[in-house]
Design a protein around this motif. Sequence first.
Motif, PDB file in Angstrom:
ATOM      1  N   LEU A   1       0.821  -1.209   0.000  1.00  9.09           N
ATOM      2  CA  LEU A   1       0.000   0.000   0.000  1.00  9.09           C
ATOM      3  C   LEU A   1       0.858   1.263   0.000  1.00  9.09           C
ATOM      4  O   LEU A   1       0.588   2.211  -0.728  1.00  9.09           O
ATOM      5  N   ALA A   2       1.879   1.252   0.842  1.00 11.13           N
ATOM      6  CA  ALA A   2       2.774   2.416   0.916  1.00 11.13           C
ATOM      7  C   ALA A   2       3.467   2.645  -0.419  1.00 11.13           C
ATOM      8  O   ALA A   2       3.592   3.788  -0.889  1.00 11.13           O
ATOM      9  N   SER A   3       3.899   1.564  -1.045  1.00 11.73           N
ATOM     10  CA  SER A   3       4.575   1.681  -2.340  1.00 11.73           C
ATOM     11  C   SER A   3       3.616   2.163  -3.419  1.00 11.73           C
ATOM     12  O   SER A   3       3.951   3.028  -4.237  1.00 11.73           O
ATOM     13  N   MET A   4       2.405   1.611  -3.418  1.00 16.66           N
ATOM     14  CA  MET A   4       1.408   1.991  -4.422  1.00 16.66           C
ATOM     15  C   MET A   4       0.969   3.445  -4.249  1.00 16.66           C
ATOM     16  O   MET A   4       0.739   4.149  -5.235  1.00 16.66           O
ATOM     17  N   GLN A   5       0.853   3.884  -2.993  1.00 17.18           N
ATOM     18  CA  GLN A   5       0.466   5.277  -2.765  1.00 17.18           C
ATOM     19  C   GLN A   5       1.517   6.226  -3.333  1.00 17.18           C
ATOM     20  O   GLN A   5       1.184   7.236  -3.959  1.00 17.18           O
ATOM     21  N   GLN A   6       2.771   5.885  -3.121  1.00 16.01           N
ATOM     22  CA  GLN A   6       3.853   6.726  -3.629  1.00 16.01           C
ATOM     23  C   GLN A   6       3.896   6.716  -5.158  1.00 16.01           C
ATOM     24  O   GLN A   6       4.155   7.737  -5.803  1.00 16.01           O
ATOM     25  N   GLN A   7       3.586   5.544  -5.728  1.00 17.89           N
ATOM     26  CA  GLN A   7       3.718   5.385  -7.172  1.00 17.89           C
ATOM     27  C   GLN A   7       2.501   5.897  -7.945  1.00 17.89           C
ATOM     28  O   GLN A   7       2.637   6.476  -9.034  1.00 17.89           O
ATOM     29  N   TYR A   8       1.288   5.690  -7.366  1.00 20.97           N
ATOM     30  CA  TYR A   8       0.072   5.953  -8.138  1.00 20.97           C
ATOM     31  C   TYR A   8      -0.795   7.097  -7.613  1.00 20.97           C
ATOM     32  O   TYR A   8      -1.838   7.389  -8.194  1.00 20.97           O
ATOM     33  N   LYS A   9      -0.390   7.741  -6.520  1.00 16.51           N
ATOM     34  CA  LYS A   9      -1.227   8.780  -5.930  1.00 16.51           C
ATOM     35  C   LYS A   9      -1.620   9.851  -6.943  1.00 16.51           C
ATOM     36  O   LYS A   9      -2.788  10.246  -7.026  1.00 16.51           O
ATOM     37  N   ASP A  10      -0.673  10.330  -7.714  1.00 19.25           N
ATOM     38  CA  ASP A  10      -0.959  11.381  -8.692  1.00 19.25           C
ATOM     39  C   ASP A  10      -1.566  10.830  -9.983  1.00 19.25           C
ATOM     40  O   ASP A  10      -2.287  11.546 -10.686  1.00 19.25           O
TER      41      ASP A  10
END
Length: 307
Positions: free
Chosen positions: A114-123
Motif C-alpha cells: 500500500l505504501a509503495s502503491m500510494q507513492q507510485q500511483y497517488k498522482d
Amino acid sequence: MRPFSLRHAMLPLLAALLLSACHGKDEAAQPGGSTPETALQASVDLLKAGDFNGLWKHALPSADYANLRADWSHHQQDPRPITAEDRARFNETMQKLTEPDAETKLYAELQPKLASMQQQYKDQLPVLISVGEALVKSGVSQSKTLSDAQKTQASNMIDVLAPWAQKTPWFDQVKAKQAVGVAVTTARKLDLKSPEQLRTMDFDTSMGKYSTGYAGLKQLLAIYGLSVDDALNSIKLTPVSSSNGHAVVRVDYTLLGKPLSTESKLVQQDGRWYSEDMLDNARKAHLQASQQPETPAGNASSAVTKD
C-alpha cells in the motif's frame, strides 16, 4: 373527556399503520405487486435485505420463477474447462483468505504494498480513473442490451461514482485493514471448496452465496464512503402513468449526496404488477436455455486440462 377522546381518535390511525405494515410484508411474499409502486418498493426492500431468492420470487410470475429455477444449471454452464492453473490459483486464494489468523497475515503482506502503491500511483490514479470512466461510458453507449433510458441512467450513475473513486483514499492503511477483515469474514462464510463448486451449485445454494457476497460487498463499499443502504433508503416512488395494463413509475434517489432519477416500466399480468425489463430478460433467458442441448455428465465444465 379529552384523554379518552384523543385515545379513541388515534385508534383508526394506528390500525391503518398496522395494516399498511402487514400489507407491505404481504407484498414482498407474493409474486408482483397489487400496484406498480408496491411492486417496486417490495423489490427494493428485498434487495436491501440481500434476499435474492425472495427478490426473484417476487419479481417474476410463478411460472417464470419456476422456469428460472429449472434453467439454473444451463445458466451456470461454462464451456471453458477448468485448468490445473485455475485450480491452483483458486486454492491458493481461498487458503490465504480462510486460514487461521488470515486477517493479520494478509494485512502484513498488504501493508508495504500500500505504501509503495500510494507513492507510485497517488498522482496517476485520478487520471487512470478518468480513462476508465470514459471506457465504461463508451461500453454503455454501445450496449445492445440496454435501453436508451437505461443507458442514460447508467451514465448518470457513472458521473457520480467517478468523482467519488478519484477522491477515495484507496491506500489508507486503516481502511485497508478493515477491508481485509471484511474480505476474510466473507470468504469464510462463502465456504467455497473448489472451482467446480461455482459451476454446479443449485439455485437455492447460489442465491445464498450471492446474499453472502452482496453483504460483504456492501460492507467494503461502506468502508470507503459508499453506502448502498443509504441509496436504497432514499428511494421515492411516484406514479407517472397507468393504462391498459402498463404503468410508468418515477424513481428518485440519492447517491453519494447527489439526486438522481429514472423511470421504471411495469406490466400487469393476472392482476399483479411486474418490472417489464426483468420479465422480458427472464423470458429471453428461458428461451435461450430451452434451445441449448443437454450437456452430458463429465462435460467440459468439470474437465481439467494440463498446461
